[in-house]
Design a protein around this motif. Sequence first.
Motif, PDB file in Angstrom:
ATOM      1  N   GLN A 101       0.811  -1.214   0.000  1.00 29.75           N
ATOM      2  CA  GLN A 101       0.000   0.000   0.000  1.00 29.75           C
ATOM      3  C   GLN A 101       0.849   1.271   0.000  1.00 29.75           C
ATOM      4  O   GLN A 101       0.319   2.369   0.150  1.00 29.75           O
ATOM      5  N   ASP A 102       2.158   1.121  -0.167  1.00 28.55           N
ATOM      6  CA  ASP A 102       3.044   2.268  -0.331  1.00 28.55           C
ATOM      7  C   ASP A 102       3.276   2.524  -1.821  1.00 28.55           C
ATOM      8  O   ASP A 102       3.095   1.632  -2.647  1.00 28.55           O
ATOM      9  N   ALA A 103       3.694   3.739  -2.140  1.00 29.90           N
ATOM     10  CA  ALA A 103       4.056   4.086  -3.516  1.00 29.90           C
ATOM     11  C   ALA A 103       5.224   5.060  -3.475  1.00 29.90           C
ATOM     12  O   ALA A 103       5.360   5.832  -2.519  1.00 29.90           O
ATOM     13  N   CYS A 104       6.068   5.019  -4.509  1.00 26.48           N
ATOM     14  CA  CYS A 104       7.245   5.897  -4.585  1.00 26.48           C
ATOM     15  C   CYS A 104       7.397   6.420  -6.008  1.00 26.48           C
ATOM     16  O   CYS A 104       6.999   5.755  -6.972  1.00 26.48           O
ATOM     17  N   MET A 105       8.021   7.593  -6.128  1.00 28.44           N
ATOM     18  CA  MET A 105       8.276   8.160  -7.448  1.00 28.44           C
ATOM     19  C   MET A 105       9.483   9.074  -7.382  1.00 28.44           C
ATOM     20  O   MET A 105       9.629   9.848  -6.434  1.00 28.44           O
ATOM     21  N   VAL A 106      10.370   8.954  -8.373  1.00 26.38           N
ATOM     22  CA  VAL A 106      11.488   9.883  -8.555  1.00 26.38           C
ATOM     23  C   VAL A 106      11.519  10.289 -10.018  1.00 26.38           C
ATOM     24  O   VAL A 106      11.402   9.432 -10.905  1.00 26.38           O
ATOM     25  N   VAL A 136       9.026  11.423  -4.132  1.00 26.63           N
ATOM     26  CA  VAL A 136       7.786  11.321  -3.359  1.00 26.63           C
ATOM     27  C   VAL A 136       7.609   9.910  -2.812  1.00 26.63           C
ATOM     28  O   VAL A 136       7.867   8.927  -3.523  1.00 26.63           O
ATOM     29  N   VAL A 137       7.169   9.813  -1.563  1.00 24.59           N
ATOM     30  CA  VAL A 137       6.689   8.553  -1.013  1.00 24.59           C
ATOM     31  C   VAL A 137       5.272   8.772  -0.486  1.00 24.59           C
ATOM     32  O   VAL A 137       4.948   9.854   0.014  1.00 24.59           O
ATOM     33  N   ALA A 138       4.432   7.760  -0.618  1.00 23.04           N
ATOM     34  CA  ALA A 138       3.059   7.822  -0.113  1.00 23.04           C
ATOM     35  C   ALA A 138       2.735   6.508   0.575  1.00 23.04           C
ATOM     36  O   ALA A 138       3.193   5.446   0.154  1.00 23.04           O
ATOM     37  N   ASP A 139       1.937   6.584   1.620  1.00 21.16           N
ATOM     38  CA  ASP A 139       1.620   5.418   2.451  1.00 21.16           C
ATOM     39  C   ASP A 139       0.108   5.292   2.566  1.00 21.16           C
ATOM     40  O   ASP A 139      -0.542   6.053   3.297  1.00 21.16           O
ATOM     41  N   GLY A 140      -0.463   4.344   1.830  1.00 17.80           N
ATOM     42  CA  GLY A 140      -1.898   4.104   1.913  1.00 17.80           C
ATOM     43  C   GLY A 140      -2.294   3.515   3.259  1.00 17.80           C
ATOM     44  O   GLY A 140      -1.583   2.673   3.813  1.00 17.80           O
ATOM     45  N   HIS A 141      -3.430   3.941   3.776  1.00 19.46           N
ATOM     46  CA  HIS A 141      -3.891   3.465   5.085  1.00 19.46           C
ATOM     47  C   HIS A 141      -4.242   1.985   5.027  1.00 19.46           C
ATOM     48  O   HIS A 141      -4.661   1.470   3.996  1.00 19.46           O
ATOM     49  N   GLY A 142      -4.092   1.307   6.167  1.00 20.77           N
ATOM     50  CA  GLY A 142      -4.159  -0.143   6.172  1.00 20.77           C
ATOM     51  C   GLY A 142      -5.438  -0.793   6.640  1.00 20.77           C
ATOM     52  O   GLY A 142      -5.637  -1.971   6.402  1.00 20.77           O
ATOM     53  N   SER A 143      -6.318  -0.089   7.310  1.00 20.69           N
ATOM     54  CA  SER A 143      -7.533  -0.733   7.831  1.00 20.69           C
ATOM     55  C   SER A 143      -8.491  -1.095   6.702  1.00 20.69           C
ATOM     56  O   SER A 143      -8.392  -0.573   5.588  1.00 20.69           O
ATOM     57  N   ALA A 144      -9.445  -1.965   7.029  1.00 20.93           N
ATOM     58  CA  ALA A 144     -10.344  -2.503   6.008  1.00 20.93           C
ATOM     59  C   ALA A 144     -11.165  -1.419   5.319  1.00 20.93           C
ATOM     60  O   ALA A 144     -11.473  -1.522   4.130  1.00 20.93           O
ATOM     61  N   LYS A 145     -11.514  -0.354   6.041  1.00 14.73           N
ATOM     62  CA  LYS A 145     -12.361   0.674   5.430  1.00 14.73           C
ATOM     63  C   LYS A 145     -11.617   1.476   4.362  1.00 14.73           C
ATOM     64  O   LYS A 145     -12.238   2.125   3.533  1.00 14.73           O
ATOM     65  N   SER A 172     -10.206   0.566   1.605  1.00 15.09           N
ATOM     66  CA  SER A 172     -10.071  -0.588   0.712  1.00 15.09           C
ATOM     67  C   SER A 172      -9.342  -0.279  -0.591  1.00 15.09           C
ATOM     68  O   SER A 172      -8.921  -1.193  -1.290  1.00 15.09           O
ATOM     69  N   ARG A 173      -9.193   0.990  -0.917  1.00 15.11           N
ATOM     70  CA  ARG A 173      -8.488   1.363  -2.145  1.00 15.11           C
ATOM     71  C   ARG A 173      -7.269   2.236  -1.847  1.00 15.11           C
ATOM     72  O   ARG A 173      -6.852   3.040  -2.690  1.00 15.11           O
ATOM     73  N   SER A 174      -6.690   2.073  -0.688  1.00 14.24           N
ATOM     74  CA  SER A 174      -5.577   2.945  -0.306  1.00 14.24           C
ATOM     75  C   SER A 174      -4.334   2.720  -1.157  1.00 14.24           C
ATOM     76  O   SER A 174      -3.513   3.632  -1.306  1.00 14.24           O
ATOM     77  N   ASP A 175      -4.165   1.511  -1.713  1.00  8.76           N
ATOM     78  CA  ASP A 175      -3.032   1.305  -2.616  1.00  8.76           C
ATOM     79  C   ASP A 175      -3.172   2.177  -3.862  1.00  8.76           C
ATOM     80  O   ASP A 175      -2.190   2.755  -4.349  1.00  8.76           O
ATOM     81  N   VAL A 176      -4.411   2.314  -4.354  1.00 10.46           N
ATOM     82  CA  VAL A 176      -4.669   3.203  -5.486  1.00 10.46           C
ATOM     83  C   VAL A 176      -4.475   4.660  -5.054  1.00 10.46           C
ATOM     84  O   VAL A 176      -3.886   5.466  -5.779  1.00 10.46           O
ATOM     85  N   GLY A 177      -4.954   4.984  -3.844  1.00  8.66           N
ATOM     86  CA  GLY A 177      -4.805   6.339  -3.337  1.00  8.66           C
ATOM     87  C   GLY A 177      -3.356   6.761  -3.192  1.00  8.66           C
ATOM     88  O   GLY A 177      -2.993   7.910  -3.485  1.00  8.66           O
ATOM     89  N   ALA A 178      -2.501   5.846  -2.747  1.00 10.59           N
ATOM     90  CA  ALA A 178      -1.075   6.156  -2.617  1.00 10.59           C
ATOM     91  C   ALA A 178      -0.450   6.408  -3.991  1.00 10.59           C
ATOM     92  O   ALA A 178       0.360   7.323  -4.157  1.00 10.59           O
ATOM     93  N   HIS A 179      -0.824   5.597  -4.977  1.00  7.09           N
ATOM     94  CA  HIS A 179      -0.293   5.799  -6.330  1.00  7.09           C
ATOM     95  C   HIS A 179      -0.730   7.150  -6.885  1.00  7.09           C
ATOM     96  O   HIS A 179       0.074   7.888  -7.480  1.00  7.09           O
ATOM     97  N   TYR A 204      -9.648   5.737  -0.258  1.00  7.22           N
ATOM     98  CA  TYR A 204      -8.356   5.954  -0.915  1.00  7.22           C
ATOM     99  C   TYR A 204      -7.318   6.597   0.013  1.00  7.22           C
ATOM    100  O   TYR A 204      -6.283   7.065  -0.453  1.00  7.22           O
ATOM    101  N   GLY A 205      -7.563   6.616   1.315  1.00  7.36           N
ATOM    102  CA  GLY A 205      -6.734   7.384   2.238  1.00  7.36           C
ATOM    103  C   GLY A 205      -5.243   7.089   2.156  1.00  7.36           C
ATOM    104  O   GLY A 205      -4.821   5.937   2.080  1.00  7.36           O
ATOM    105  N   SER A 206      -4.433   8.146   2.208  1.00 10.02           N
ATOM    106  CA  SER A 206      -2.982   7.996   2.110  1.00 10.02           C
ATOM    107  C   SER A 206      -2.295   9.224   2.700  1.00 10.02           C
ATOM    108  O   SER A 206      -2.848  10.323   2.693  1.00 10.02           O
ATOM    109  N   THR A 207      -1.091   9.023   3.190  1.00  9.79           N
ATOM    110  CA  THR A 207      -0.201  10.126   3.536  1.00  9.79           C
ATOM    111  C   THR A 207       0.725  10.375   2.344  1.00  9.79           C
ATOM    112  O   THR A 207       0.776   9.580   1.412  1.00  9.79           O
ATOM    113  N   VAL A 208       1.484  11.472   2.376  1.00  6.31           N
ATOM    114  CA  VAL A 208       2.419  11.754   1.285  1.00  6.31           C
ATOM    115  C   VAL A 208       3.508  12.692   1.780  1.00  6.31           C
ATOM    116  O   VAL A 208       3.258  13.590   2.586  1.00  6.31           O
TER     117      VAL A 208
END
Length: 367
Positions: A28-33, A47-56, A58-65, A140-144
């Motif tokens: 659920q993480d994503a990176c870009m240079v 850039v690094v992004a960290d999608g949230h992990g709880s079940a709700k 559910s699309r945080s991997d997409v959100g991180a990207h 889609y929750g994520s940090t960045v």
Amino acid sequence: MRLGFGTSQALVTCPTGATHLEKGQPCQDACMVAQHYYRGVPYTVMVVADGHGSAKYSRSDVGAHFAVEAAGDAATELVIGLASMREEHPDDWHKQMQHEVSHRLGRVLVQRWRTRIDEHAAAYPELGVEPGSDACLDRYGSTVAMVIIYDDQWLITANLGDSSIYLARREGNGYDIQELAAQNRESFGLGTDSLVSPRANYLWRSEILSTTDEPPAMILLTTDGLTDSVGTPQDSIVDLCEQTMCHGMDWLARVLPQQLARWSADGVGDDMGCIVWFPTLSPPSSASDSNHASSSTNPDTPEQVAPVRQGHSGTMGASETLDSTSATRVQPAMPDMAGNEPVASSAGSSSPRKAQNDKGNVHGEYL
């Protein structure tokens, strides 16, 4: 992946966390240079992004990207504005840069991110979830966290959430490690701000540093999987600097992904998106670095080129090898470089994992 930019080079790696591997879940993480030129002026975006992990979420991997893509858009818009400022206000454009970074960069990123979310949610709707609603956005929750190196003279950082940006500079015979745009972790506990926070536009932390007098020796961006898994991240970063200066980027490209995976397995089990940037280093051998993006795999024998040691503080040493047939660690019992007690175990052995950080958006719900 290793990228060469002529005057600098970066290593990008994002191993899936041990917990997600055990559960069959995606990273659920994503990176870009990326490096660009605008009006002849170079700028590098990391850039690094960290999608949230709880079940709700559910699309945080997409959100991180989408978060790393949106960061690239925001960086480009900032740089176009800076070029105009330098032409129109050559004497005080730096003050305007500070204002743009503090008040506009984060807002543009959030806007671009939410536009992508709305488009994806409309194209791939979920049953019972209204596109454009807060419930939809939360999926889609994520940090960045992002770094922009502008014109090889300015280091611009922006961070929303609990990822980390570390700057290493030479200090005598060692290194001074500074965390930039850092979150006050004591205030948040296991929670964090993120792109789905109600006041996301106003929660950004940013810094601008001139690199003319004190150039960086290394810049490291990482999601919280690393910082939560090692006892003292600064010690690990100093060790990483020293080892890379000694062994070169080829060595780091071979060793770092394995080391991150071990830190995850022995730590909180989270994904470990990580970017390490160095100015161009002189290789320890006659091999020259490529100026093109390429895989970092090297055919040298494993027992000679994989010096990794797992210690309590997460340091990396040059006294350990990999068995070339079983790919398991052959680890002597000896103190690590931070002076901790000896650790003797193999990569395949079981060890109690640190308590999982079940982090939530302020309330403690996701990693």
